[in-house]
Structure formats: structure tokens, C-alpha cells
Design a protein around this motif. Sequence first.
Motif, PDB file in Angstrom:
ATOM      1  N   GLY A   1       0.664  -1.182   0.079  1.00  0.00           N
ATOM      2  CA  GLY A   1       0.102  -0.089   0.130  1.00  0.00           C
ATOM      3  C   GLY A   1       0.725   1.349   0.101  1.00  0.00           C
ATOM      4  O   GLY A   1       0.229   2.173  -0.179  1.00  0.00           O
ATOM      5  N   GLU A   2       2.190   1.169   0.234  1.00  0.00           N
ATOM      6  CA  GLU A   2       2.967   2.187  -0.045  1.00  0.00           C
ATOM      7  C   GLU A   2       3.662   2.568  -0.978  1.00  0.00           C
ATOM      8  O   GLU A   2       4.188   1.509  -1.666  1.00  0.00           O
ATOM      9  CB  GLU A   2       4.024   2.377   1.279  1.00  0.00           C
ATOM     10  CG  GLU A   2       3.462   2.272   2.602  1.00  0.00           C
ATOM     11  CD  GLU A   2       2.794   3.428   3.182  1.00  0.00           C
ATOM     12  OE1 GLU A   2       3.113   4.543   2.746  1.00  0.00           O
ATOM     13  OE2 GLU A   2       1.597   3.526   4.038  1.00  0.00           O
ATOM     14  N   ARG A   3       3.760   3.723  -1.600  1.00  0.00           N
ATOM     15  CA  ARG A   3       4.458   3.982  -3.045  1.00  0.00           C
ATOM     16  C   ARG A   3       5.916   3.662  -2.890  1.00  0.00           C
ATOM     17  O   ARG A   3       6.534   4.331  -1.808  1.00  0.00           O
ATOM     18  CB  ARG A   3       4.125   5.508  -3.394  1.00  0.00           C
ATOM     19  CG  ARG A   3       4.341   5.677  -4.993  1.00  0.00           C
ATOM     20  CD  ARG A   3       3.954   7.053  -5.281  1.00  0.00           C
ATOM     21  NE  ARG A   3       5.198   8.077  -4.744  1.00  0.00           N
ATOM     22  CZ  ARG A   3       4.823   9.147  -4.501  1.00  0.00           C
ATOM     23  NH1 ARG A   3       3.545   9.617  -4.931  1.00  0.00           N
ATOM     24  NH2 ARG A   3       5.646  10.094  -3.960  1.00  0.00           N
ATOM     25  N   VAL A   4       6.545   3.172  -3.690  1.00  0.00           N
ATOM     26  CA  VAL A   4       8.009   2.940  -3.831  1.00  0.00           C
ATOM     27  C   VAL A   4       8.479   3.855  -5.241  1.00  0.00           C
ATOM     28  O   VAL A   4       8.233   3.614  -6.261  1.00  0.00           O
ATOM     29  CB  VAL A   4       8.351   1.515  -3.948  1.00  0.00           C
ATOM     30  CG1 VAL A   4       9.816   1.449  -4.206  1.00  0.00           C
ATOM     31  CG2 VAL A   4       7.677   0.722  -2.802  1.00  0.00           C
ATOM     32  N   GLY A   5       9.262   4.925  -4.965  1.00  0.00           N
ATOM     33  CA  GLY A   5       9.807   5.839  -5.908  1.00  0.00           C
ATOM     34  C   GLY A   5       8.559   6.603  -6.581  1.00  0.00           C
ATOM     35  O   GLY A   5       7.479   6.551  -5.956  1.00  0.00           O
ATOM     36  N   ASP A   6       8.989   7.458  -7.436  1.00  0.00           N
ATOM     37  CA  ASP A   6       7.913   8.383  -8.077  1.00  0.00           C
ATOM     38  C   ASP A   6       7.098   7.345  -9.214  1.00  0.00           C
ATOM     39  O   ASP A   6       7.491   6.587  -9.908  1.00  0.00           O
ATOM     40  CB  ASP A   6       8.722   9.360  -8.584  1.00  0.00           C
ATOM     41  CG  ASP A   6       9.315  10.299  -7.583  1.00  0.00           C
ATOM     42  OD1 ASP A   6       8.576  10.206  -6.617  1.00  0.00           O
ATOM     43  OD2 ASP A   6      10.329  10.922  -8.125  1.00  0.00           O
ATOM     44  N   GLU A   7       5.839   7.880  -9.357  1.00  0.00           N
ATOM     45  CA  GLU A   7       5.224   7.364 -10.458  1.00  0.00           C
ATOM     46  C   GLU A   7       5.724   8.109 -11.780  1.00  0.00           C
ATOM     47  O   GLU A   7       6.208   9.217 -11.688  1.00  0.00           O
ATOM     48  CB  GLU A   7       3.667   7.940 -10.322  1.00  0.00           C
ATOM     49  CG  GLU A   7       2.779   7.015  -9.222  1.00  0.00           C
ATOM     50  CD  GLU A   7       1.536   7.718  -9.053  1.00  0.00           C
ATOM     51  OE1 GLU A   7       0.902   6.902  -8.436  1.00  0.00           O
ATOM     52  OE2 GLU A   7       1.115   8.564  -9.556  1.00  0.00           O
ATOM     53  N   GLN A   8       5.728   7.569 -12.845  1.00  0.00           N
ATOM     54  CA  GLN A   8       6.365   8.009 -14.172  1.00  0.00           C
ATOM     55  C   GLN A   8       5.959   7.847 -15.349  1.00  0.00           C
ATOM     56  O   GLN A   8       5.025   6.702 -15.509  1.00  0.00           O
ATOM     57  CB  GLN A   8       7.923   7.801 -14.058  1.00  0.00           C
ATOM     58  CG  GLN A   8       8.241   6.212 -13.935  1.00  0.00           C
ATOM     59  CD  GLN A   8       9.581   6.001 -13.663  1.00  0.00           C
ATOM     60  OE1 GLN A   8      10.601   6.274 -14.483  1.00  0.00           O
ATOM     61  NE2 GLN A   8       9.906   5.613 -12.397  1.00  0.00           N
ATOM     62  N   HIS A   9       6.248   8.462 -16.359  1.00  0.00           N
ATOM     63  CA  HIS A   9       5.622   8.144 -17.600  1.00  0.00           C
ATOM     64  C   HIS A   9       7.179   7.670 -18.500  1.00  0.00           C
ATOM     65  O   HIS A   9       8.113   8.205 -18.737  1.00  0.00           O
ATOM     66  CB  HIS A   9       5.434   9.274 -18.555  1.00  0.00           C
ATOM     67  CG  HIS A   9       5.162   9.011 -19.910  1.00  0.00           C
ATOM     68  ND1 HIS A   9       5.529   9.782 -20.710  1.00  0.00           N
ATOM     69  CD2 HIS A   9       4.740   7.859 -20.855  1.00  0.00           C
ATOM     70  CE1 HIS A   9       5.194   9.450 -22.068  1.00  0.00           C
ATOM     71  NE2 HIS A   9       4.741   8.139 -21.981  1.00  0.00           N
TER      72      HIS A   9
END
Length: 217
Positions: free
Chosen positions: A128-136
Motif C-alpha cells: 500500500g505504500e508507494r515505492v519511488g515516483d510514478e512516471q511516464h
Amino acid sequence: MKIVAIDTSTKQLSVALSDGTAILAEASYVTSLNHATKLMPLLERLMQEANWLPKELTRIVVADGPGSYTGLRIGATTAKTLAYTLGIELVAVSTLELMAASTGRTGRVVAIQDARRGTGFVGMYENGERVGDEQHTTVADFVATLPTDTLMTGDTEKFVEALQPFEIVAPAFRTPRAGVLALLGATRVPVDVHAFEPRYLRLAEAEAKWIEAQRHD
């Protein structure tokens, strides 16, 4: 607490009602991005069936992208209008986070939205925790170094070869659910209604072409 959740960021339109702890009503349609004509009638129907009045609402939760440029604009505009008109809180949740949470699975989950030409909007979450940045990014490059026990969800059918080493979520659990969105947004800090904008992670194709043309003028 009476929450309305709206997701128009993909080809599926999804709307839900929640009290903050449970999903009370939910409806989803694949609309070929014809969200503008379907969203409000769907929301009105759910509220009528639940005997909810607009003045009773306390929070609007919206999926803020990335995703379809047009779809995101429709969802954002509707959510902002409702929040401003009713004087209630507006909360934004990542579409990729929503996709990962909608699988109902723990561990490492990667959510992928097709962005064409072998690229995708990608986000990785662990328990449930984001790992790194979301990206294109190029999907094949992104997943190349990941452990094979990583779970894949979203537009996985667009990247079959790159995702062969990984487990892929069953089709019924690959699409984002507004009911899950409502629960995710129940405890989040509200955003500024006037300043809120969706997150595209890249320019719309028309905007990108216009900017490129200006560079050559």
C-alpha cells in the motif's frame, strides 16, 4: 461521513458512495470515454437509491491521474464543482495507487496504464505504500530489473512480452474501483478546491505537438 468517489481517468467510469469505513453503493461502466454524458446521471441514480441528499455530503474523492486527458478533465471539473458548490472537502488520489489497491493484494504491485508506443504510466507500491515516483516511461525498461515476484496490474495486455516473467492480476481485478477510491480518500488531507488540477505526467499529444512546432518557428 458521506463520501462520493469519482474515477473518470480510464475508459471505465466508476462512481461510489461510502461512509468512510464501508462501500455503500458502487457502479462502473466501460463507456469508451463518453464520461461527460454518463457521470452525473450515474451519480444521481446512486444517491437516489441510497436516499442521500447533496447537502448531506461531506467529502468528494476523485482519481487525479495519470490517465486520459479528457477523462481527467471531466472528473476534476465535476469534483471541483461539487466541492465548491456544496462547501465540502475535496480529496485527490493517484489513479495508479487506486489500480494497485483495487487488486486487493499485498506485497509489491506495479500498476501500468498504456501511454502508447511501448510507454506507460507506471507506479510501484509495496503493501500500500508507494515505492519511488510514478512516471511516464518505457514499460519494458521499467520492469527489466524488478524481482519476478512483483505483481502486475492495469493495461497488462499491451505489454505481454515484457511482463512474461511476472504474475498478472486476473482481469476482474485490473480495473480501478471507485469504492476502493472512497476508502483510500476517507482519511487523506483535502486539497485546495480552487488550485487542484489533475496529474497528467505528460502533455496531451496536441499540446506536445504545439510546443514542438513553436521550437522550430
